[in-house]
Design an enzyme around this catalytic site. Structure first.
Site, mmCIF file in Angstrom:
data_model
loop_
_atom_site.group_PDB
_atom_site.id
_atom_site.type_symbol
_atom_site.label_atom_id
_atom_site.label_comp_id
_atom_site.label_asym_id
_atom_site.label_seq_id
_atom_site.Cartn_x
_atom_site.Cartn_y
_atom_site.Cartn_z
ATOM 1 N N SER A 46 0.833 -1.210 0.000
ATOM 2 C CA SER A 46 0.000 0.000 0.000
ATOM 3 C C SER A 46 0.868 1.262 0.000
ATOM 4 C CB SER A 46 -0.943 -0.053 1.197
ATOM 5 O OG SER A 46 -1.957 0.917 1.078
ATOM 6 N N HIS B 285 -8.327 -4.981 -0.057
ATOM 7 C CA HIS B 285 -7.003 -4.350 0.076
ATOM 8 C C HIS B 285 -6.313 -4.805 1.372
ATOM 9 C CE1 HIS B 285 -4.033 -1.165 -0.678
ATOM 10 N NE2 HIS B 285 -4.084 -0.892 0.614
ATOM 11 N N ASP C 295 -9.589 -5.073 -4.891
ATOM 12 C CA ASP C 295 -9.043 -4.008 -4.032
ATOM 13 C C ASP C 295 -9.991 -2.808 -4.067
ATOM 14 O OD1 ASP C 295 -5.807 -3.151 -3.167
ATOM 15 O OD2 ASP C 295 -7.383 -1.638 -3.275
#
Ligand SMILES: *[C@@H]1O[C@H](CO)[C@@H](O)[C@H](O)[C@H]1NC(C)=O
Ligand SMILES: *[C@@H]1O[C@H](CO)[C@@H](O)[C@H](O)[C@H]1NC(C)=O
Ligand SMILES: *[C@@H]1O[C@H](CO)[C@@H](O)[C@H](O)[C@H]1NC(C)=O
Ligand SMILES: *[C@@H]1O[C@H](CO)[C@@H](O)[C@H](O)[C@H]1NC(C)=O
Length: 450
Positions: A226, A402, A370
């Site tokens: 991320s 995610h 996601d």
């Protein structure tokens, strides 16, 4: 090489640029040397956050801006970190010269963890067999424009969120965790993050030999998920032009956010909407015109709330702004975020894939569903790199969100990183071109935000 020789070599590098107060460094390295100093803890009080701690400033007495990117400017022992992070023998903080998004001299801080195993290297003077031969630069997603939430400070207060530093140390690797957002906490500023990550590695390599890393054979890898993947990806694509001599064996990237404006549209009104004010206030610290524009366009009644993200962690911002329409905070709504001054900022710092091509092997793992970033943006980025000869293994996971993919991808990331760091990569993975696979890994329990 003996420890003393390492020490002298290090000092000669440093005195050549005279960037560092030699006396201070000398004292610090004496402290570091072979458990000699029972007073070490006295040298370091972690009670002050970065915004108040004078250590988090560039040196004032030396012209550090003339030094090369990656030059170590300060180092200190961080004795509490081996308590909060498992498998760490010692931890140090390094402040080093870097370059911001406008290519002006800047500085960043990284935390270097020495694995527990390294004690054998230190005690066995005759053999380097037991000494570490790998360095992992682990970019932690801190996703905030609050400098006091930087990992170098947060790690010692609350430890690490995912246990991945500890697991990497458990494999005998040196692990460095850079505050890649830099002194202004420039969350989402790609160039800043990439430079900080690359220079963090250069800085660590400058001192790691002293701690017994096998510099003759040591391999380096980058890993991030991320926000951490953002820093790692930018490092991978900037490395060719910014750090051409730095050899990086591989980069593992999970949960990528290739396009900052597309992520904004995706997140608005959803659970993670609080990352939008964090990202806007973060990226704009590198672009003063855009920063002034954003502040000037906030609706007066909502301005205070919006700007309060500067004192929040990512989790606090998510809790505060969840499901909100962030465009509604602006006088001109959506349009205010797409003016020329804003677009110029996104062009510099917000779109992956336009600053270079990774020359090292890359592993990308992403959940197809996601909810923070559109998988099609990742597909496009992979296509772009693959079209010009990159070597990428890309896993598209058919299950998970995610946050779940962070857990679902962890073991695959570790296996891949082990292979690039121990030199078996060519035997286990394809070292030519791209391999794109739809996979199904479903091991993560549901976990909420933050
Ligand atoms: C610790 O510091 C004190 C005063 O700074 C000094 O007198 C003492 O010798 C030091 N002890 C060790 C073991 O270095
Ligand atoms: C952490 O490091 C300090 C200083 O090197 C040492 O005295 C202490 O025993 C270490 N703690 C652990 C849990 O390893
Ligand atoms: C980023 O995403 C936006 C919104 O989806 C799109 O209009 C734009 O073309 C994308 N930019 C790049 C450079 O891919
Ligand atoms: C993965 O699945 C998508 C549909 O969900 C399909 O379009 C694509 O061709 C598949 N890719 C591979 C490499 O099998």
């Amino acid at each position: 090489m003996t420890l003393l020789a390492h020490l002298l070599l290090l000092f000669s590098i440093i005195s050549a640029t005279s960037a560092v107060p030699l006396k201070t460094l000398h004292q610090l390295f004496l402290k570091a040397d072979a458990d000699a100093n029972a007073n070490a803890t006295q040298s370091y009080y972690p009670s002050l956050p970065p915004s108040l701690d004078p250590w988090y400033r560039a040196p004032t007495t030396h012209d550090w801006t003339q030094t090369d990117p990656g030059q170590v400017l300060k180092i200190r022992h961080a004795p509490l970190l081996n308590l909060t992070v498992r498998n760490a023998l010692r931890a140090y903080q390094l402040l080093y010269r870097s370059t911001d998004s406008a290519y002006n001299p800047s500085w960043d801080v990284t935390t270097l963890f020495i694995p527990r195993w390294q004690a054998r290297c230190w005690s066995t003077a005759a053999s380097t067999r037991w000494c570490a031969h790998a360095l992992l630069s682990y970019q932690l997603p801190y996703d905030t424009c609050n400098v006091d939430a930087s990992p170098s400070f947060g790690l010692q207060l609350v430890g690490e969120p995912y246990g991945e530093v500890a697991d990497a140390l458990g494999l005998g690797w040196f692990v460095a965790v850079p505050d890649y957002e830099g002194p202004l906490a420039s969350y989402a500023a790609g160039v800043q993050a990439g430079h900080a990550t690359l220079d963090g590695v250069r800085a660590v390599l400058q001192v790691a030999g002293y701690f017994g890393l096998r510099m003759d054979v040591a391999k380096v890898a980058l890993w991030g998920y991320s926000g951490g993947a953002l820093a790692s990806e930018w490092a991978a694509e900037l490395a060719g032009q910014y750090a051409p001599k730095l050899r990086i064996a591989g980069v593992a990237l999970g949960g990528l956010t290739p396009n900052v404006t597309s992520v904004t549209e995706y997140l608005n009104g959803r659970e993670g909407a609080g990352l939008i004010p964090q990202g806007l206030m973060g990226i704009a610290t590198q672009h003063p015109d855009a920063y002034r524009w954003i502040v000037s366009r906030l609706r007066p009644r909502l301005r205070g709330l919006f700007l309060s993200v500067r004192r929040m962690t990512a989790a606090q911002a998510i809790a505060t702004f969840q499901y909100q329409d962030i465009y509604g905070y602006f006088v001109g709504g959506y349009q205010d975020l797409h003016t020329r001054v804003m677009q110029m900022m996104y062009n510099v710092d917000g779109y992956m894939g336009y600053h270079g091509v990774p020359r090292m092997p890359v592993f990308i793992y992403n959940a197809i569903n996601d909810e923070l970033s559109d998988i099609r943006d990742v597909d496009e980025l992979v296509d772009r790199f693959c079209g010009v000869g990159a070597n990428i293994l890309y896993h598209r996971n058919t299950v998970g969100t995610h946050t779940q993919e962070l857990v679902n991808g962890r073991q695959r990331a570790f296996a891949w990183l082990r292979s690039v760091l121990d030199g078996s990569y060519d035997e286990v993975y394809s070292s030519m071109g791209c391999t794109i696979q739809n996979v199904t890994y479903n091991i993560a329990p549901w976990v909420g935000w933050g």
